[in-house]
Write a protein that holds these residues in place. Sequence first.
Motif, PDB file in Angstrom:
ATOM      1  N   LYS A  80       0.837  -1.206   0.000  1.00  0.00           N
ATOM      2  CA  LYS A  80       0.000   0.000   0.000  1.00  0.00           C
ATOM      3  C   LYS A  80       0.875   1.261   0.000  1.00  0.00           C
ATOM      4  O   LYS A  80       0.628   2.211  -0.752  1.00  0.00           O
ATOM      5  CB  LYS A  80      -0.939  -0.013   1.218  1.00  0.00           C
ATOM      6  CG  LYS A  80      -2.037  -1.065   1.118  1.00  0.00           C
ATOM      7  CD  LYS A  80      -2.877  -1.106   2.403  1.00  0.00           C
ATOM      8  CE  LYS A  80      -4.022  -2.096   2.294  1.00  0.00           C
ATOM      9  NZ  LYS A  80      -4.826  -2.176   3.530  1.00  0.00           N
ATOM     10  N   ALA A  81       1.911   1.236   0.838  1.00  0.00           N
ATOM     11  CA  ALA A  81       2.804   2.406   0.868  1.00  0.00           C
ATOM     12  C   ALA A  81       3.534   2.557  -0.459  1.00  0.00           C
ATOM     13  O   ALA A  81       3.743   3.676  -0.952  1.00  0.00           O
ATOM     14  CB  ALA A  81       3.808   2.270   2.022  1.00  0.00           C
ATOM     15  N   ILE A  82       3.907   1.424  -1.061  1.00  0.00           N
ATOM     16  CA  ILE A  82       4.573   1.472  -2.369  1.00  0.00           C
ATOM     17  C   ILE A  82       3.604   2.056  -3.408  1.00  0.00           C
ATOM     18  O   ILE A  82       3.994   2.893  -4.237  1.00  0.00           O
ATOM     19  CB  ILE A  82       5.040   0.060  -2.800  1.00  0.00           C
ATOM     20  CG1 ILE A  82       6.134  -0.457  -1.859  1.00  0.00           C
ATOM     21  CG2 ILE A  82       5.521   0.061  -4.253  1.00  0.00           C
ATOM     22  CD1 ILE A  82       6.480  -1.944  -2.057  1.00  0.00           C
ATOM     23  N   ALA A  83       2.351   1.609  -3.349  1.00  0.00           N
ATOM     24  CA  ALA A  83       1.354   2.054  -4.340  1.00  0.00           C
ATOM     25  C   ALA A  83       1.212   3.576  -4.336  1.00  0.00           C
ATOM     26  O   ALA A  83       1.114   4.214  -5.393  1.00  0.00           O
ATOM     27  CB  ALA A  83       0.004   1.404  -4.047  1.00  0.00           C
ATOM     28  N   ALA A  84       1.224   4.161  -3.138  1.00  0.00           N
ATOM     29  CA  ALA A  84       1.113   5.620  -3.047  1.00  0.00           C
ATOM     30  C   ALA A  84       2.429   6.286  -3.429  1.00  0.00           C
ATOM     31  O   ALA A  84       2.461   7.269  -4.194  1.00  0.00           O
ATOM     32  CB  ALA A  84       0.702   6.027  -1.630  1.00  0.00           C
ATOM     33  N   GLY A  85       3.533   5.722  -2.935  1.00  0.00           N
ATOM     34  CA  GLY A  85       4.854   6.296  -3.215  1.00  0.00           C
ATOM     35  C   GLY A  85       5.186   6.307  -4.693  1.00  0.00           C
ATOM     36  O   GLY A  85       5.870   7.218  -5.190  1.00  0.00           O
TER      37      GLY A  85
ATOM     38  N   PRO B 235       8.702   9.153  -0.208  1.00  0.00           N
ATOM     39  CA  PRO B 235       7.443   8.509   0.213  1.00  0.00           C
ATOM     40  C   PRO B 235       7.113   8.711   1.696  1.00  0.00           C
ATOM     41  O   PRO B 235       5.959   8.626   2.095  1.00  0.00           O
ATOM     42  CB  PRO B 235       7.673   7.025  -0.093  1.00  0.00           C
ATOM     43  CG  PRO B 235       8.757   6.985  -1.103  1.00  0.00           C
ATOM     44  CD  PRO B 235       9.605   8.207  -0.882  1.00  0.00           C
ATOM     45  N   TRP B 236       8.146   8.994   2.501  1.00  0.00           N
ATOM     46  CA  TRP B 236       7.864   9.210   3.931  1.00  0.00           C
ATOM     47  C   TRP B 236       6.958  10.432   4.134  1.00  0.00           C
ATOM     48  O   TRP B 236       6.224  10.523   5.107  1.00  0.00           O
ATOM     49  CB  TRP B 236       9.155   9.339   4.730  1.00  0.00           C
ATOM     50  CG  TRP B 236       8.886   9.277   6.209  1.00  0.00           C
ATOM     51  CD1 TRP B 236       8.912  10.322   7.097  1.00  0.00           C
ATOM     52  CD2 TRP B 236       8.499   8.117   6.952  1.00  0.00           C
ATOM     53  NE1 TRP B 236       8.565   9.875   8.353  1.00  0.00           N
ATOM     54  CE2 TRP B 236       8.307   8.525   8.299  1.00  0.00           C
ATOM     55  CE3 TRP B 236       8.283   6.774   6.626  1.00  0.00           C
ATOM     56  CZ2 TRP B 236       7.915   7.640   9.304  1.00  0.00           C
ATOM     57  CZ3 TRP B 236       7.902   5.892   7.629  1.00  0.00           C
ATOM     58  CH2 TRP B 236       7.719   6.330   8.950  1.00  0.00           C
ATOM     59  N   ASP B 237       7.013  11.384   3.206  1.00  0.00           N
ATOM     60  CA  ASP B 237       6.127  12.561   3.303  1.00  0.00           C
ATOM     61  C   ASP B 237       4.668  12.104   3.378  1.00  0.00           C
ATOM     62  O   ASP B 237       3.851  12.704   4.078  1.00  0.00           O
ATOM     63  CB  ASP B 237       6.253  13.443   2.047  1.00  0.00           C
ATOM     64  CG  ASP B 237       7.631  14.070   1.917  1.00  0.00           C
ATOM     65  OD1 ASP B 237       8.387  14.035   2.897  1.00  0.00           O
ATOM     66  OD2 ASP B 237       7.911  14.588   0.812  1.00  0.00           O
ATOM     67  N   LEU B 238       4.350  11.046   2.611  1.00  0.00           N
ATOM     68  CA  LEU B 238       2.968  10.547   2.573  1.00  0.00           C
ATOM     69  C   LEU B 238       2.641   9.768   3.847  1.00  0.00           C
ATOM     70  O   LEU B 238       1.626  10.015   4.503  1.00  0.00           O
ATOM     71  CB  LEU B 238       2.761   9.633   1.355  1.00  0.00           C
ATOM     72  CG  LEU B 238       3.173  10.197  -0.011  1.00  0.00           C
ATOM     73  CD1 LEU B 238       3.086   9.114  -1.080  1.00  0.00           C
ATOM     74  CD2 LEU B 238       2.266  11.370  -0.386  1.00  0.00           C
ATOM     75  N   ILE B 239       3.540   8.849   4.195  1.00  0.00           N
ATOM     76  CA  ILE B 239       3.297   7.971   5.359  1.00  0.00           C
ATOM     77  C   ILE B 239       3.181   8.799   6.640  1.00  0.00           C
ATOM     78  O   ILE B 239       2.386   8.503   7.525  1.00  0.00           O
ATOM     79  CB  ILE B 239       4.441   6.934   5.470  1.00  0.00           C
ATOM     80  CG1 ILE B 239       4.443   6.057   4.208  1.00  0.00           C
ATOM     81  CG2 ILE B 239       4.312   6.083   6.725  1.00  0.00           C
ATOM     82  CD1 ILE B 239       5.716   5.244   4.010  1.00  0.00           C
ATOM     83  N   SER B 240       3.962   9.866   6.716  1.00  0.00           N
ATOM     84  CA  SER B 240       3.948  10.696   7.927  1.00  0.00           C
ATOM     85  C   SER B 240       2.903  11.820   7.835  1.00  0.00           C
ATOM     86  O   SER B 240       2.868  12.708   8.674  1.00  0.00           O
ATOM     87  CB  SER B 240       5.330  11.303   8.151  1.00  0.00           C
ATOM     88  OG  SER B 240       5.668  12.113   7.033  1.00  0.00           O
ATOM     89  N   TYR B 241       2.078  11.764   6.801  1.00  0.00           N
ATOM     90  CA  TYR B 241       0.970  12.718   6.618  1.00  0.00           C
ATOM     91  C   TYR B 241       1.425  14.157   6.384  1.00  0.00           C
ATOM     92  O   TYR B 241       0.648  15.091   6.561  1.00  0.00           O
ATOM     93  CB  TYR B 241      -0.015  12.681   7.807  1.00  0.00           C
ATOM     94  CG  TYR B 241      -0.678  11.337   8.002  1.00  0.00           C
ATOM     95  CD1 TYR B 241      -1.761  10.949   7.215  1.00  0.00           C
ATOM     96  CD2 TYR B 241      -0.245  10.452   8.976  1.00  0.00           C
ATOM     97  CE1 TYR B 241      -2.372   9.708   7.382  1.00  0.00           C
ATOM     98  CE2 TYR B 241      -0.852   9.214   9.160  1.00  0.00           C
ATOM     99  CZ  TYR B 241      -1.910   8.854   8.362  1.00  0.00           C
ATOM    100  OH  TYR B 241      -2.511   7.636   8.529  1.00  0.00           O
ATOM    101  N   LYS B 242       2.673  14.319   5.977  1.00  0.00           N
ATOM    102  CA  LYS B 242       3.126  15.680   5.653  1.00  0.00           C
ATOM    103  C   LYS B 242       2.461  16.126   4.346  1.00  0.00           C
ATOM    104  O   LYS B 242       2.097  17.293   4.176  1.00  0.00           O
ATOM    105  CB  LYS B 242       4.662  15.671   5.495  1.00  0.00           C
ATOM    106  CG  LYS B 242       5.309  17.007   5.739  1.00  0.00           C
ATOM    107  CD  LYS B 242       6.820  16.864   5.788  1.00  0.00           C
ATOM    108  CE  LYS B 242       7.435  17.536   4.566  1.00  0.00           C
ATOM    109  NZ  LYS B 242       8.840  17.178   4.358  1.00  0.00           N
TER     110      LYS B 242
END
Length: 387
Positions: A104-109, A116-123
């Motif tokens: 899932k994280a890969i799909a968004a990244g 991609p950490w910007d997305l996971i950390s909600y930045k």
Amino acid sequence: MRNFDYCTPTRLLFGKGVIAQLPAVMKPFGKRILLTYGGGSIKKIGLYQQVLELLKDFEIVECPGIQPNPKYDPSVLLGVRLCKEHKVDAILSVGGGSVLDCSKAIAAGACYDGDPWDLISYKVKAKAALPIVDIITLAATGSEYDCGGVISRTDTNDKIGYIDPLLFPAVSLLDPTYTFTVSPKQTRAGIADAINHVIEQYFTGETTLLTDGLCESTILSLMDSGRKCLANPEDYEARAEMMLCCSLACNDILSLGNSSSGWPCHSIEHALSGFYDITHGEGLAIITPPWMRHILSERTLPRFVKFGTRIFGIDAALDPWEIARKAIDETHRFFEGIGIPMHLREVGIDDSRIDEMAHHIAVNEGLEKAWAPLSERDIREILIASL
Ligand code: NZQ
Ligand code: ZN
């Protein structure tokens, strides 16, 4: 009842042999597929070979080695790089919840230009994600029917639940026979994880007769089917019932219209896994009874009374406090009875980092706003009582 806006867009294909539909399922998403998997269990059970054979007309790029408590570095970063390099159209996740969460994280990244950490950390909020199809091989997390993925970062001890409606799998293939080989340890952890998902929804302020009943049935079914899976790992009916319970336990359908508890046990457990890389379900089983004892009060008492009488058949004529205490003891006894280690020390956690973990949880998880609010001191006391 509270207002809600609810949609689970995931198509579930459930039952023996559903894998035969895989080529037709994948076709609308394109030719280039990122195949994500873990440390090799899918090869041992013949599923890897079966998938490659079924998808021989597709271009497969492999992203192997995704670990339990999936890591941002290397797994998410590797998957994102492969998707971009090979212009992947969709992701096929084959494995347990960790493989799917990482996917899932890969799909968004893969659809984002930055880190991609910007997305996971909600930045940054993701604007798009690649379509995800999964073949789930372990009944536990419910990741196959929800839009969350939990990602760990070893450098900071962070373990973050990354939730976004873009991350719902498009299709989840659930064949209970693939779970026959799940070890007793992971089966137990799966039972505990799913039961705790329901407890997190049950122990809150505003519920209904409907949602209480759904939650109670799910817990009873998990206890029954879980015990049967442990007694006979190839009991198809038991594996199937456990699998369906797990899928339903984490996607909010059991608590529509309810207030939120704040998911305190998960908030605490994520730090235990983040600091010590322990098995998620074991951590949850260990902290659940101490958490229950800690939050038992005049205000929370009625929930414990209902839980105790409905789940364990405790005599409703007894004093409510006695019912509540028995209910907590029975919860502990159930987990212990199926063979879960019930102390943090047994899973390699001593008191040396308790203060650090309590602080980390208090700062990051917002549990002072939970249904039963927890301060840093409360969290520390729960952790100490779990040792
Ligand atoms: O890596 P492989 O070789 O595949 O082996 C795995 C792994 O070692 C093995 N396994 C999986 N299927 C198997 C099998 N072994 C034999 N036969 C099979 N059929 O089991 C081991 C554990 O796998 P893992 O995927 O880590 O387990 P699980 O599904 O319990 O996932 C745990 C992760 O999910 C997160 C947890 O925090 C943890 O990181 N969660 C995800 C949630 C979500 N997405 O909604 C909610 C949960 O609360 C949870 O936090
Ligand atoms: Zn969980």
